[in-house]
Design a protein around this motif. Structure first.
Motif, PDB file in Angstrom:
ATOM      1  N   ALA A 191       0.714  -1.295  -0.049  1.00 10.45           N
ATOM      2  CA  ALA A 191       0.119   0.007  -0.063  1.00 10.45           C
ATOM      3  C   ALA A 191       0.857   1.475   0.021  1.00 10.45           C
ATOM      4  O   ALA A 191       1.885   1.297   0.717  1.00 10.45           O
ATOM      5  CB  ALA A 191      -0.875   0.042   1.315  1.00 10.45           C
ATOM      6  N   PRO A 192       0.524   2.211  -0.784  1.00 12.08           N
ATOM      7  CA  PRO A 192       1.420   3.451  -0.974  1.00 12.08           C
ATOM      8  C   PRO A 192       1.079   4.414  -0.054  1.00 12.08           C
ATOM      9  O   PRO A 192       0.111   4.350   0.585  1.00 12.08           O
ATOM     10  CB  PRO A 192       1.105   3.936  -2.429  1.00 12.08           C
ATOM     11  N   VAL A 193       1.976   5.394   0.190  1.00 10.23           N
ATOM     12  CA  VAL A 193       1.870   6.812   0.831  1.00 10.23           C
ATOM     13  C   VAL A 193       1.099   7.413  -0.444  1.00 10.23           C
ATOM     14  O   VAL A 193       1.466   7.763  -1.471  1.00 10.23           O
ATOM     15  CB  VAL A 193       2.984   7.432   1.198  1.00 10.23           C
ATOM     16  N   ARG A 194      -0.141   7.785  -0.075  1.00  9.34           N
ATOM     17  CA  ARG A 194      -0.981   8.544  -1.046  1.00  9.34           C
ATOM     18  C   ARG A 194      -0.676  10.146  -1.118  1.00  9.34           C
ATOM     19  O   ARG A 194      -1.030  10.665  -0.229  1.00  9.34           O
ATOM     20  CB  ARG A 194      -2.553   8.266  -0.939  1.00  9.34           C
ATOM     21  N   LEU A 195      -0.041  10.650  -2.027  1.00 10.64           N
ATOM     22  CA  LEU A 195       0.366  11.957  -1.999  1.00 10.64           C
ATOM     23  C   LEU A 195      -0.316  12.906  -3.032  1.00 10.64           C
ATOM     24  O   LEU A 195      -0.386  12.379  -4.133  1.00 10.64           O
ATOM     25  CB  LEU A 195       1.877  12.108  -2.179  1.00 10.64           C
ATOM     26  N   VAL A 196      -0.591  14.128  -2.778  1.00 13.76           N
ATOM     27  CA  VAL A 196      -1.190  15.055  -3.635  1.00 13.76           C
ATOM     28  C   VAL A 196       0.142  15.956  -3.879  1.00 13.76           C
ATOM     29  O   VAL A 196       0.514  16.689  -2.942  1.00 13.76           O
ATOM     30  CB  VAL A 196      -2.448  15.573  -3.009  1.00 13.76           C
ATOM     31  N   GLN A 197       0.251  16.322  -4.947  1.00 13.01           N
ATOM     32  CA  GLN A 197       1.514  17.242  -5.417  1.00 13.01           C
ATOM     33  C   GLN A 197       0.611  18.455  -6.069  1.00 13.01           C
ATOM     34  O   GLN A 197       0.153  18.185  -7.064  1.00 13.01           O
ATOM     35  CB  GLN A 197       2.549  16.667  -6.202  1.00 13.01           C
ATOM     36  N   LEU A 198       0.850  19.653  -5.556  1.00 14.52           N
ATOM     37  CA  LEU A 198       0.300  20.770  -6.042  1.00 14.52           C
ATOM     38  C   LEU A 198       1.390  21.273  -6.927  1.00 14.52           C
ATOM     39  O   LEU A 198       2.415  21.754  -6.649  1.00 14.52           O
ATOM     40  CB  LEU A 198       0.023  21.744  -4.734  1.00 14.52           C
ATOM     41  N   VAL A 199       0.943  21.859  -7.964  1.00 15.60           N
ATOM     42  CA  VAL A 199       1.778  22.201  -8.924  1.00 15.60           C
ATOM     43  C   VAL A 199       1.249  23.764  -9.800  1.00 15.60           C
ATOM     44  O   VAL A 199      -0.047  23.802  -9.734  1.00 15.60           O
ATOM     45  CB  VAL A 199       2.215  21.594 -10.359  1.00 15.60           C
ATOM     46  N   SER A 200       2.148  24.601 -10.426  1.00 17.92           N
ATOM     47  CA  SER A 200       1.505  25.665 -11.084  1.00 17.92           C
ATOM     48  C   SER A 200       1.609  25.290 -12.629  1.00 17.92           C
ATOM     49  O   SER A 200       2.353  24.529 -13.039  1.00 17.92           O
ATOM     50  CB  SER A 200       2.503  26.846 -10.844  1.00 17.92           C
ATOM     51  N   SER A 201       0.712  25.744 -13.145  1.00 16.69           N
ATOM     52  CA  SER A 201       0.645  25.373 -14.641  1.00 16.69           C
ATOM     53  C   SER A 201       1.902  26.082 -15.451  1.00 16.69           C
ATOM     54  O   SER A 201       2.192  25.553 -16.568  1.00 16.69           O
ATOM     55  CB  SER A 201      -0.654  25.900 -15.435  1.00 16.69           C
ATOM     56  N   GLY A 202       2.030  27.211 -14.897  1.00 15.71           N
ATOM     57  CA  GLY A 202       3.361  28.000 -15.932  1.00 15.71           C
ATOM     58  C   GLY A 202       4.551  27.857 -15.630  1.00 15.71           C
ATOM     59  O   GLY A 202       5.633  28.732 -15.658  1.00 15.71           O
ATOM     60  N   GLY A 203       5.058  26.960 -14.567  1.00 13.63           N
ATOM     61  CA  GLY A 203       6.229  26.446 -14.198  1.00 13.63           C
ATOM     62  C   GLY A 203       6.553  26.965 -12.761  1.00 13.63           C
ATOM     63  O   GLY A 203       5.818  27.424 -12.239  1.00 13.63           O
ATOM     64  N   GLY A 204       7.812  27.065 -12.571  1.00  9.28           N
ATOM     65  CA  GLY A 204       8.191  27.451 -11.099  1.00  9.28           C
ATOM     66  C   GLY A 204       8.076  26.618 -10.135  1.00  9.28           C
ATOM     67  O   GLY A 204       7.829  26.866  -8.927  1.00  9.28           O
ATOM     68  N   ASN A 205       8.000  25.384 -10.513  1.00 10.42           N
ATOM     69  CA  ASN A 205       7.706  24.118  -9.852  1.00 10.42           C
ATOM     70  C   ASN A 205       8.988  23.480  -9.219  1.00 10.42           C
ATOM     71  O   ASN A 205      10.158  23.408  -9.971  1.00 10.42           O
ATOM     72  CB  ASN A 205       6.880  23.166 -10.369  1.00 10.42           C
ATOM     73  N   ILE A 206       8.964  22.812  -7.967  1.00 10.02           N
ATOM     74  CA  ILE A 206       9.954  21.953  -7.430  1.00 10.02           C
ATOM     75  C   ILE A 206      10.293  20.702  -8.299  1.00 10.02           C
ATOM     76  O   ILE A 206       9.447  20.120  -8.507  1.00 10.02           O
ATOM     77  CB  ILE A 206       9.762  21.733  -6.074  1.00 10.02           C
ATOM     78  N   PRO A 207      11.475  20.638  -8.888  1.00  9.17           N
ATOM     79  CA  PRO A 207      11.741  19.312  -9.629  1.00  9.17           C
ATOM     80  C   PRO A 207      11.536  18.267  -8.445  1.00  9.17           C
ATOM     81  O   PRO A 207      12.447  18.042  -7.394  1.00  9.17           O
ATOM     82  CB  PRO A 207      13.138  19.588 -10.000  1.00  9.17           C
ATOM     83  N   THR A 208      10.603  17.316  -8.674  1.00  4.40           N
ATOM     84  CA  THR A 208      10.717  16.197  -7.819  1.00  4.40           C
ATOM     85  C   THR A 208      11.002  14.743  -8.310  1.00  4.40           C
ATOM     86  O   THR A 208      10.800  13.776  -7.346  1.00  4.40           O
ATOM     87  CB  THR A 208       9.305  16.136  -7.119  1.00  4.40           C
ATOM     88  N   ALA A 209      11.366  14.769  -9.450  1.00  4.00           N
ATOM     89  CA  ALA A 209      11.559  13.538 -10.375  1.00  4.00           C
ATOM     90  C   ALA A 209      12.278  12.426  -9.179  1.00  4.00           C
ATOM     91  O   ALA A 209      12.200  11.194  -9.170  1.00  4.00           O
ATOM     92  CB  ALA A 209      11.920  13.369 -11.491  1.00  4.00           C
ATOM     93  N   LEU A 210      13.394  13.038  -8.745  1.00  5.23           N
ATOM     94  CA  LEU A 210      14.600  12.179  -8.140  1.00  5.23           C
ATOM     95  C   LEU A 210      14.300  11.690  -6.628  1.00  5.23           C
ATOM     96  O   LEU A 210      14.571  10.531  -6.268  1.00  5.23           O
ATOM     97  CB  LEU A 210      15.858  13.163  -8.030  1.00  5.23           C
ATOM     98  N   PHE A 211      13.066  12.227  -6.163  1.00  6.53           N
ATOM     99  CA  PHE A 211      12.846  11.722  -4.775  1.00  6.53           C
ATOM    100  C   PHE A 211      11.342  11.423  -4.727  1.00  6.53           C
ATOM    101  O   PHE A 211      10.863  10.815  -3.526  1.00  6.53           O
ATOM    102  CB  PHE A 211      13.099  12.796  -3.583  1.00  6.53           C
ATOM    103  N   LEU A 212      10.603  11.511  -5.700  1.00  9.68           N
ATOM    104  CA  LEU A 212       9.185  10.917  -5.393  1.00  9.68           C
ATOM    105  C   LEU A 212       9.320   9.497  -6.271  1.00  9.68           C
ATOM    106  O   LEU A 212       8.912   9.293  -7.232  1.00  9.68           O
ATOM    107  CB  LEU A 212       8.279  11.773  -6.363  1.00  9.68           C
ATOM    108  N   ASP A 213       9.545   8.630  -5.220  1.00  8.99           N
ATOM    109  CA  ASP A 213       9.696   7.142  -5.795  1.00  8.99           C
ATOM    110  C   ASP A 213       8.580   6.539  -5.817  1.00  8.99           C
ATOM    111  O   ASP A 213       7.671   6.671  -5.200  1.00  8.99           O
ATOM    112  CB  ASP A 213      10.480   6.430  -4.517  1.00  8.99           C
ATOM    113  N   ASP A 214       8.324   6.186  -7.247  1.00 13.78           N
ATOM    114  CA  ASP A 214       6.821   5.430  -7.335  1.00 13.78           C
ATOM    115  C   ASP A 214       6.535   4.184  -6.932  1.00 13.78           C
ATOM    116  O   ASP A 214       5.721   3.459  -7.300  1.00 13.78           O
ATOM    117  CB  ASP A 214       6.601   5.778  -9.077  1.00 13.78           C
ATOM    118  N   THR A 215       7.724   3.639  -6.193  1.00 12.64           N
ATOM    119  CA  THR A 215       7.400   2.436  -5.439  1.00 12.64           C
ATOM    120  C   THR A 215       7.152   2.653  -4.120  1.00 12.64           C
ATOM    121  O   THR A 215       6.969   1.601  -3.160  1.00 12.64           O
ATOM    122  CB  THR A 215       8.412   1.583  -5.519  1.00 12.64           C
TER     123      THR A 215
END
Length: 516
Positions: A191-215
């Motif tokens: 069972a995962p940790v269910r996470l909501v990630q809030l982003v902006s449409s026009g950029g200025g978002n935190i790069p999260t790919a390296l630490f938002l582990d999809d496992t």
């Protein structure tokens, strides 16, 4: 405005076992597909089953097996669109971007009227800042289907990065209307940790790919500035506000403040705190931190700076040459120039995008050797972690344009910073970093800074949008890996702890201890 994020379910506790029902369903489907493929050796039905099997292998985090499966399919059916498109998606997820581009290009060659291939290829071109090529593919899709939402989203991102923000907003409006929520694939066995990630449409978002582990995390992305009242995210255990640029994302941050106002789950990076980290605000609030020298910063109408009285206007505000001009909302040195003397001001201002510009006092961050130094320290869960040191002969210091790769002595200096930050930057700077951390009040943030001749800290930038980039595999970067991995582990541990899940053990080995 969309519904508030009011999930009241108790935080998840990760269960390290393999009997999670959705995974069992995936495994059962995989077994059925493999049995079907043993019975049917050819035909479109067999190809479709083989593609579904390869996609399932990727979903089960068996990516190397999935890669080999796609190669086998394409050896038999080299122009099959679904196989090409899904293979491109897998290669993208694996970080093989050049290979993914080649696969998507092949899909477009054989299926020029299919919009999906164009959009996926354009998304990768956009990531590489190849705006002209990306724009061509998005516009090609909109000629085929004027209402294609992903193409509008992508074209909006291109235009936003190019500074055409009014046009970008119109494409975002069309692209995200009724589509502000999307859930990313989850590949975990429990069972995962269910996470909501809030982003902006026009950029200025935190790069999260390296630490938002999809496992570990099942991530639902919410485009805050386009969420409608009829849309609501699924149940969740944690909210990560990834909207990080206060100068660019005011509308999205205001929406995020509304969305999180009555949240019954933990919120990482309170949007109210993020809103206080713009360049102008930081120049004022960090000035009061002991041992910090901030650059005087003002916002000026670009047309005034480009006119004949621009230099006198700046002089009246206490700014002298040389000084810096910067367009709000850009990073990595884009639209950021040094103006050496008053005669250069008008042309410099005219060459920058935006109606208003930051005029910034130039603070000398050169060391005794005449080279500029830019330190980056991450602030994760209230602790300080050294990330990198860039040394350059140029005033605009960025790691990817610095002299680090060619200078062994520079790398040795950086290695000392990563292993013993206090001794390298000194007690005054360490005290200043702690003060900046406390002033920002963010769970995830970073600060880029230099040092003056008296050991005072000169902040260049302090906010949530700091990138954690992994060094390349070359042997001369080996000394950097431990520090980066330690930061990534700290981010994951902080998120898991916030969600009430099992905390991770801190990274072991020779990595330096973070500063309190």
């Amino acid at each position: 405005m969309g519904a508030k994020l009011n999930e009241s379910a108790s935080p998840a506790t990760v269960r390290h076992r393999d009997d999670w029902a959705p995974r069992l369903a995936q495994l059962a489907r995989l077994n059925r597909l493999e049995a079907l493929l043993k019975q049917d050796a050819g035909g479109e039905t067999a190809i479709a089953a083989a593609v579904e099997r390869a996609v399932l292998l990727a979903a089960l985090d068996r990516r190397e097996e999935a890669k080999l499966a796609f190669i086998a399919i394409l050896q038999k059916a080299p122009t099959h669109f679904s196989a090409l498109n899904e293979f491109g998606t897998l290669l993208t997820e694996m970080g093989a971007i050049d290979a993914a581009c080649r696969v998507y290009a092949e899909a477009i060659l054989h299926h020029p009227q299919n919009p999906v291939g164009h959009v996926n290829f354009a998304n990768l071109l956009l990531r590489a800042s190849k705006y002209k090529e990306a724009r061509r593919h998005y516009e090609a899709v909109l000629e085929i289907d004027p209402d294609h939402a992903p193409a509008h989203q992508g074209l909006g991102a291109v235009l936003a990065d190019l500074g055409e923000r009014d046009a970008a907003r119109e494409h975002f409006r069309k692209g995200f209307r009724g589509r502000a929520i999307s859930t990313l694939p989850y590949r975990g066995s429990a069972a995962p940790v269910r996470l909501v990630q809030l982003v902006s449409s026009g950029g200025g978002n935190i790069p999260t790919a390296l630490f938002l582990d999809d496992t570990r995390f099942q991530t639902t992305v919410v485009v805050a500035d386009h969420l409608e009242a009829s849309e609501a995210p699924p149940p969740h255990d944690l909210i990560f506000n990834a909207i990080g640029d206060a100068d660019l994302c005011e509308d999205a941050l205001l929406a995020a403040c509304h969305l999180t106002a009555a949240a019954e789950v933990p919120v990482i990076n309170d949007p109210h705190a993020v809103m206080k980290t713009g360049r102008l605000a930081n120049s004022e609030q960090l000035r009061t931190v002991p041992d910090v020298r901030t650059a005087r910063t003002i916002v000026v109408d670009r047309s005034l700076l480009a006119g004949p009285g621009g230099a006198d206007l700046l002089a009246g505000c206490g700014l002298t040459f040389p000084l810096l001009l910067r367009s709000p909302g850009y990073h990595t040195g884009r639209n950021f120039v040094l103006v050496q003397e008053r005669g250069e001001l008008a042309a410099a201002a005219a060459g920058l995008p935006g109606e208003a510009l930051f005029a910034i006092e130039y603070l000398d961050a050169r060391g005794p050797d005449g080279k500029a130094r830019k330190y980056r320290v991450m602030m994760i869960g209230g602790r300080l972690y050294p990330l990198h040191l860039a040394i350059s002969a140029h005033w605009k210091v960025h790691y990817f344009t610095s002299d680090m790769a060619d200078k062994e002595d520079h790398r040795q200096e950086e290695a000392r910073f990563l292993t013993d930050m206090p001794s390298v930057i000194g007690a005054k700077a360490m005290h200043a970093l702690a003060g900046i951390r406390d002033t920002l009040g963010l769970d995830y943030a970073g600060v880029d800074f230099g040092l003056d001749s008296n050991g005072n800290l000169l902040p260049f930038e302090a906010n949530a949008t700091m990138v954690i980039a992994k060094p390349g595999p070359e042997p001369h970067w080996a000394y950097r890996h431990a520090a980066v991995e330690r930061i990534l582990a700290a981010v994951t541990e902080m998120m898991m702890a916030k969600a009430g899940a099992t905390p991770l053990a801190r990274a072991a080995g020779s990595a330096p201890s973070p500063s309190p």
